[in-house]
Design a protein around this motif. Structure first.
Motif, PDB file in Angstrom:
ATOM      1  N   ALA A  97      -6.228  31.179   1.857  1.00  0.00           N
ATOM      2  CA  ALA A  97      -6.100  29.723   1.751  1.00  0.00           C
ATOM      3  C   ALA A  97      -6.683  29.027   2.976  1.00  0.00           C
ATOM      4  CB  ALA A  97      -4.628  29.349   1.578  1.00  0.00           C
ATOM      5  N   MET A  98      -6.456  29.608   4.156  1.00  0.00           N
ATOM      6  CA  MET A  98      -7.007  29.015   5.375  1.00  0.00           C
ATOM      7  C   MET A  98      -8.533  29.122   5.407  1.00  0.00           C
ATOM      8  SD  MET A  98      -4.738  27.599   7.340  1.00  0.00           S
ATOM      9  CE  MET A  98      -5.482  27.614   8.984  1.00  0.00           C
ATOM     10  N   MET A  99      -9.082  30.246   4.974  1.00  0.00           N
ATOM     11  CA  MET A  99     -10.538  30.399   4.950  1.00  0.00           C
ATOM     12  C   MET A  99     -11.168  29.438   3.947  1.00  0.00           C
ATOM     13  SD  MET A  99     -10.733  34.558   5.306  1.00  0.00           S
ATOM     14  CE  MET A  99     -12.474  34.716   5.701  1.00  0.00           C
ATOM     15  N   TYR A 100     -10.468  29.151   2.873  1.00  0.00           N
ATOM     16  CA  TYR A 100     -10.961  28.182   1.889  1.00  0.00           C
ATOM     17  C   TYR A 100     -11.020  26.781   2.484  1.00  0.00           C
ATOM     18  CZ  TYR A 100     -11.108  25.341  -2.364  1.00  0.00           C
ATOM     19  OH  TYR A 100     -11.456  24.422  -3.318  1.00  0.00           O
ATOM     20  N   SER A 101      -9.947  26.392   3.170  1.00  0.00           N
ATOM     21  CA  SER A 101      -9.860  25.017   3.693  1.00  0.00           C
ATOM     22  C   SER A 101     -10.603  24.831   5.008  1.00  0.00           C
ATOM     23  CB  SER A 101      -8.386  24.628   3.884  1.00  0.00           C
ATOM     24  OG  SER A 101      -7.731  24.556   2.645  1.00  0.00           O
ATOM     25  N   TYR A 102     -10.820  25.931   5.750  1.00  0.00           N
ATOM     26  CA  TYR A 102     -11.482  25.851   7.047  1.00  0.00           C
ATOM     27  C   TYR A 102     -12.657  26.823   7.058  1.00  0.00           C
ATOM     28  CZ  TYR A 102      -7.338  23.215   8.028  1.00  0.00           C
ATOM     29  OH  TYR A 102      -6.335  22.271   7.960  1.00  0.00           O
ATOM     30  N   PRO A 103     -13.808  26.367   6.562  1.00  0.00           N
ATOM     31  CA  PRO A 103     -14.950  27.274   6.349  1.00  0.00           C
ATOM     32  C   PRO A 103     -15.555  27.836   7.627  1.00  0.00           C
ATOM     33  CG  PRO A 103     -15.566  24.987   5.908  1.00  0.00           C
ATOM     34  CD  PRO A 103     -14.079  24.998   6.078  1.00  0.00           C
ATOM     35  N   PRO A 105     -12.074  20.813  15.329  1.00  0.00           N
ATOM     36  CA  PRO A 105     -12.925  21.283  14.224  1.00  0.00           C
ATOM     37  C   PRO A 105     -14.184  22.025  14.682  1.00  0.00           C
ATOM     38  CG  PRO A 105     -13.124  18.902  14.498  1.00  0.00           C
ATOM     39  CD  PRO A 105     -11.987  19.343  15.370  1.00  0.00           C
ATOM     40  N   ARG A 106     -14.573  21.886  15.942  1.00  0.00           N
ATOM     41  CA  ARG A 106     -15.766  22.577  16.455  1.00  0.00           C
ATOM     42  C   ARG A 106     -15.419  23.900  17.133  1.00  0.00           C
ATOM     43  NH1 ARG A 106     -20.210  19.464  16.213  1.00  0.00           N
ATOM     44  NH2 ARG A 106     -21.311  20.768  17.727  1.00  0.00           N
ATOM     45  N   LEU A 107     -14.155  24.296  17.065  1.00  0.00           N
ATOM     46  CA  LEU A 107     -13.713  25.536  17.669  1.00  0.00           C
ATOM     47  C   LEU A 107     -14.131  26.715  16.791  1.00  0.00           C
ATOM     48  CD1 LEU A 107     -11.965  26.877  19.937  1.00  0.00           C
ATOM     49  CD2 LEU A 107     -10.002  26.617  18.398  1.00  0.00           C
ATOM     50  N   ARG A 108     -14.853  27.666  17.386  1.00  0.00           N
ATOM     51  CA  ARG A 108     -15.194  28.911  16.680  1.00  0.00           C
ATOM     52  C   ARG A 108     -14.049  29.897  16.873  1.00  0.00           C
ATOM     53  NH1 ARG A 108     -20.435  31.440  18.746  1.00  0.00           N
ATOM     54  NH2 ARG A 108     -20.296  29.983  20.487  1.00  0.00           N
ATOM     55  N   MET A 109     -13.396  30.244  15.779  1.00  0.00           N
ATOM     56  CA  MET A 109     -12.207  31.090  15.872  1.00  0.00           C
ATOM     57  C   MET A 109     -12.309  32.286  14.937  1.00  0.00           C
ATOM     58  SD  MET A 109      -8.163  30.182  15.184  1.00  0.00           S
ATOM     59  CE  MET A 109      -8.009  29.158  16.659  1.00  0.00           C
TER      60      MET A 109
END
Length: 339
Positions: free
Chosen positions: A249-255, A230-234
């Motif tokens: 959908a991914m941008m919504y769930s993984y801000p 979760p701390r990975l900047r991607m």
């Protein structure tokens, strides 16, 4: 009564003039500093013997194909006598490629994340050290190595981004477990990663990438990675095109997840890119996590053309362009935001 209507007409004309000159309105070009998060340090012959033609958009260079022929032969024949708008030619030497690219960076006031091999990056960095942020090109299986060896390379060369991670070209899924140790290293070193998900060259499986698979463009395959780290900047290069709904959908769930526009703006006609890709992500509310990338390889002229395509987007305000061209990347890379 006539004076009343005259007053209304004059007011409407005044409002129209103000709308044209107010830089907060759409259509105003952004003219400030730019961060290009997707630039390549290639050799002049990386995509074939130079000079090489390039059509913008590239999807229109060859519009139909009969499989009785060989795709590579068709591409080479089209390259001999290209017939398209927006034609660019590549420089013939490494020195000229670097020189023309640096000229583009100065012309448009660009700082670029430069992706390349560790032994060739210095040639580019020396040409304009104030214009480049070094990024390490990485792909399995060719670059697989002990994690401590990669850490040594990153530290010794002041690598600030790990990417472009081009596993898709080699038929390796985004969530392949062989990447786990490298995700862990990126978290440990607190450096961002940039992952290729999206289109390669037209007909990629027949142009030297037999293991390339479109299905590995789907950003849903990153879900387990982002859950585990979760701390990975991607940043997703090419924004997982054409899987726009999945990307949203991914941008919504993984801000924490960002995307870059790298190259897709010149892959397809502008109207298609605007309506079904860029506009959709902006309307979904993710204009603060979209970053500009030229994906310039052997054609420095792609940098200016990419800038023009974003500036000409009729639905973007000047503030939204400033975010895409600069603010979002500065935030993602943790750089100073210049106002």
């Amino acid at each position: 009564m006539k004076n009343y209507f005259l007053t209304i007409i004059l007011c409407l004309l005044h409002i129209g003039i103000m709308a044209q000159t107010d830089e907060s309105k759409p259509y105003a070009p952004y003219k400030g500093p730019i961060i290009d998060v997707h630039l390549h340090a290639f050799h002049a012959d990386a995509n074939g013997p130079p000079p090489l033609p390039f059509c913008v958009p590239i999807s229109t260079m060859i519009q139909h194909f009969d499989p009785k022929d060989i795709w590579m032969d068709v591409v080479m024949k089209a390259s001999e006598n290209p017939d398209c708008e927006g034609l660019l030619w590549s420089p013939e030497t490494d020195e000229e490629l670097i020189k023309q690219t640096v000229e583009q960076l100065h012309k448009y006031n660009i700082t670029a994340v430069l992706s390349g091999e560790v032994d060739f990056l210095p040639d580019w960095l020396e040409a304009a050290p104030d214009r480049f942020i070094p990024s390490l090109k990485f792909s399995l299986p060719a670059d697989e190595m002990p994690v401590d060896s990669l850490e040594t390379i990153i530290r010794a060369n002041d690598i600030q981004v790990l990417g472009e991670i081009g596993n898709q070209y080699h038929g390796i899924a985004p969530n392949d477990s062989r990447m786990d140790k490298y995700w862990e290293l990126a978290v440990k070193l607190d450096i961002p990663v940039a992952v290729h998900l999206g289109s390669g060259p037209p007909g990629a499986p027949y142009l030297g990438f037999p293991n390339y698979r479109v299905k590995f463009s789907n950003p849903l395959q990153l879900e387990e990675v982002l859950n585990k780290y979760p701390r990975l900047r991607m940043s997703v290069m090419h924004y997982g095109e054409p899987f726009i709904d999945e990307m949203i959908a991914m941008m919504y769930s993984y801000p924490q997840l960002y995307v870059d526009l790298g190259g897709i703006m010149w892959t397809y006609p502008k109207a298609y890119f605007y309506e079904y890709h860029l506009k959709k992500m902006v309307l979904a509310g993710y204009g603060k996590r979209i970053m500009f990338g030229s994906d310039s390889m052997n054609w420095p002229g792609l940098i200016g053309k990419s800038i023009d395509i974003i500036n000409e987007a009729p639905f973007l305000s000047l503030a939204q362009k400033e975010d895409i061209f600069y603010n979002n990347a500065a935030r993602f890379l943790r750089l100073e935001i210049k106002k």
